[in-house]
Design an enzyme around this catalytic site. Structure first.
Site, PDB file in Angstrom:
ATOM      1  N   ALA A 250       4.796   3.612   0.236  1.00  0.00           N
ATOM      2  CA  ALA A 250       5.495   2.615  -0.618  1.00  0.00           C
ATOM      3  C   ALA A 250       5.683   1.257   0.065  1.00  0.00           C
ATOM      4  CB  ALA A 250       6.836   3.135  -1.127  1.00  0.00           C
ATOM      5  N   ALA A 251       4.997   1.049   1.199  1.00  0.00           N
ATOM      6  CA  ALA A 251       5.076  -0.274   1.845  1.00  0.00           C
ATOM      7  C   ALA A 251       4.523  -1.328   0.883  1.00  0.00           C
ATOM      8  CB  ALA A 251       4.281  -0.276   3.143  1.00  0.00           C
ATOM      9  N   GLY A 252       3.370  -1.019   0.283  1.00  0.00           N
ATOM     10  CA  GLY A 252       2.752  -1.967  -0.654  1.00  0.00           C
ATOM     11  C   GLY A 252       3.604  -2.157  -1.900  1.00  0.00           C
ATOM     12  N   ASP A 253       4.226  -1.074  -2.365  1.00  0.00           N
ATOM     13  CA  ASP A 253       5.052  -1.165  -3.580  1.00  0.00           C
ATOM     14  C   ASP A 253       6.289  -2.024  -3.329  1.00  0.00           C
ATOM     15  OD1 ASP A 253       3.215   0.586  -4.707  1.00  0.00           O
ATOM     16  OD2 ASP A 253       4.371   2.352  -4.132  1.00  0.00           O
TER      17      ASP A 253
HETATM   18  O1  RIB Z   1       2.286   3.807  -3.087  1.00  0.00           O
HETATM   19  C1  RIB Z   1       2.844   5.029  -2.728  1.00  0.00           C
HETATM   20  C2  RIB Z   1       2.735   5.992  -3.877  1.00  0.00           C
HETATM   21  O2  RIB Z   1       1.375   6.291  -4.092  1.00  0.00           O
HETATM   22  C3  RIB Z   1       3.388   7.330  -3.645  1.00  0.00           C
HETATM   23  O3  RIB Z   1       4.750   7.334  -3.992  1.00  0.00           O
HETATM   24  C4  RIB Z   1       2.515   8.283  -4.457  1.00  0.00           C
HETATM   25  O4  RIB Z   1       3.170   8.827  -5.563  1.00  0.00           O
HETATM   26  C5  RIB Z   1       1.300   7.456  -4.877  1.00  0.00           C
HETATM   27  O5  RIB Z   1       1.371   7.044  -6.175  1.00  0.00           O
END
Ligand code: RIB
Length: 312
Positions: A250-253
């Site tokens: 989730a770094a990118g998110d």
């Molecule tokens: O970007 C991380 C996410 O990628 C994870 O939470 C996983 O569910 C995938 O979708």
């Protein structure tokens, strides 16, 4: 951006901690498995809300217990979840996330109900799109839905932000033409363009090939090296803060959410705002990588501000 709509995936993450990633054909003993709400779309919506902006999620989960937990976690963070439909006879999306001792990950996603996010389901949420400033999309839901969403949002004059993950080489040209900002990492950039990205020069050339296809600006994230912004007028690098990364999930998110929460594209200071937003995005994701899991790692605005005080 004050109001954001995220159209995308929700997954329950099975986060498996391992010493090292298994080799092909190898059996290894893992240390621990944790169930953590994830999914690129849901992580981004969750993070936008934690950073104090209004956000609505449009997506699909099953009628299983994972669906309840995924929607419940977003609600707890203040995300509007009325646009998430519950699909009968389908399991919610699941992701198998291996994380090694260096904090690197390797993810396999089983799409489940994310596959049922159709164009019609997006259209049912047209009013939500009407009310927002920016629409965020990724590639864990069907590509025709992603293309349709981008086109609808573009027609309505919304900022369209695409996180092209998981990347694929066959995205249709009409998608690129409807995207204002695209944020691939190096690997994704290589898959999207079919070009080499081993050097800084190659990365810039590959990013420029996306501009030629109609993308407004490309932000290439480079992990611990930060990111590079490529537009028609500008190529600029933004170094990352040095941290002790324990899990890059989730770094990118969180980067995406940080960027959108801080970006104010209107007015004369457009370019300046873009750069400030990228610096803020880097700070948010630098915190996320020091914590384990997807949504469990995402900081609040107060936590980012506190960290910033320490730097000044
Ligand atoms: O970007 C991380 C996410 O990628 C994870 O939470 C996983 O569910 C995938 O979708």
């Amino acid at each position: 951006m004050e109001q954001i709509v995220v159209v995308g995936s929700l997954n329950m993450d099975f986060a498996v901690e391992v010493k090292e990633m298994p080799e092909k054909g190898e059996t290894i003993l893992g240390k621990k498995v944790s169930l953590i709400p994830g999914g690129k779309g849901a992580n981004q919506a969750y993070a936008v809300s934690r950073l104090g902006k209004k956000v609505q999620m449009i997506g699909a989960v099953g009628t299983d217990i994972f669906g309840d937990k995924l929607v419940g976690n977003l609600e707890k963070a203040g995300v509007g979840t009325e646009g998430i439909c519950r699909v009968e006879n389908r399991e919610s999306g699941q992701a198998f996330v291996f994380v090694n001792e260096a904090g690197e990950n390797s993810i396999t996603v089983i799409q489940g109900a994310n596959q049922d996010l159709t164009e019609a389901r997006v259209d049912e949420n047209e009013e939500r799109i009407d009310r927002c400033d920016a629409v965020v999309i990724q590639l864990e839901v069907p590509v025709p839905t992603v293309v349709h969403t981008a086109q609808v949002a573009r027609k309505k004059g919304k900022l369209v932000y695409l996180d092209p993950a998981p990347a694929r080489p066959d995205l249709p040209d009409e998608l690129f033409a409807s995207v204002d900002i695209m944020k691939p990492n190096e690997t994704e950039l290589k898959i999207l363009t079919g070009m080499e990205v081993s050097t800084g020069k190659e990365i810039i050339l590959a990013a420029k090939s996306l501009l030629k296809k109609g993308v407004g600006a490309v932000i290439v994230t480079l992990g611990e090296k930060g990111c590079v912004l490529v537009t028609e007028k500008l190529v600029k690098e933004f170094p990352a803060r040095k941290v002790n990364a324990v899990d890059t999930t989730a770094a990118g998110d969180s980067f995406t959410a940080g960027f959108l929460a801080a970006y104010e594209p209107d007015g004369e200071k457009r370019e300046e705002n873009l750069e400030e937003a990228l610096l803020f995005a880097g700070k948010v994701s630098a915190i996320a990588v020091t914590r384990k899991g997807a949504q469990s790692s995402i900081p609040t605005l107060a936590e980012v501000m506190e960290e910033q005080k320490g730097e000044d």
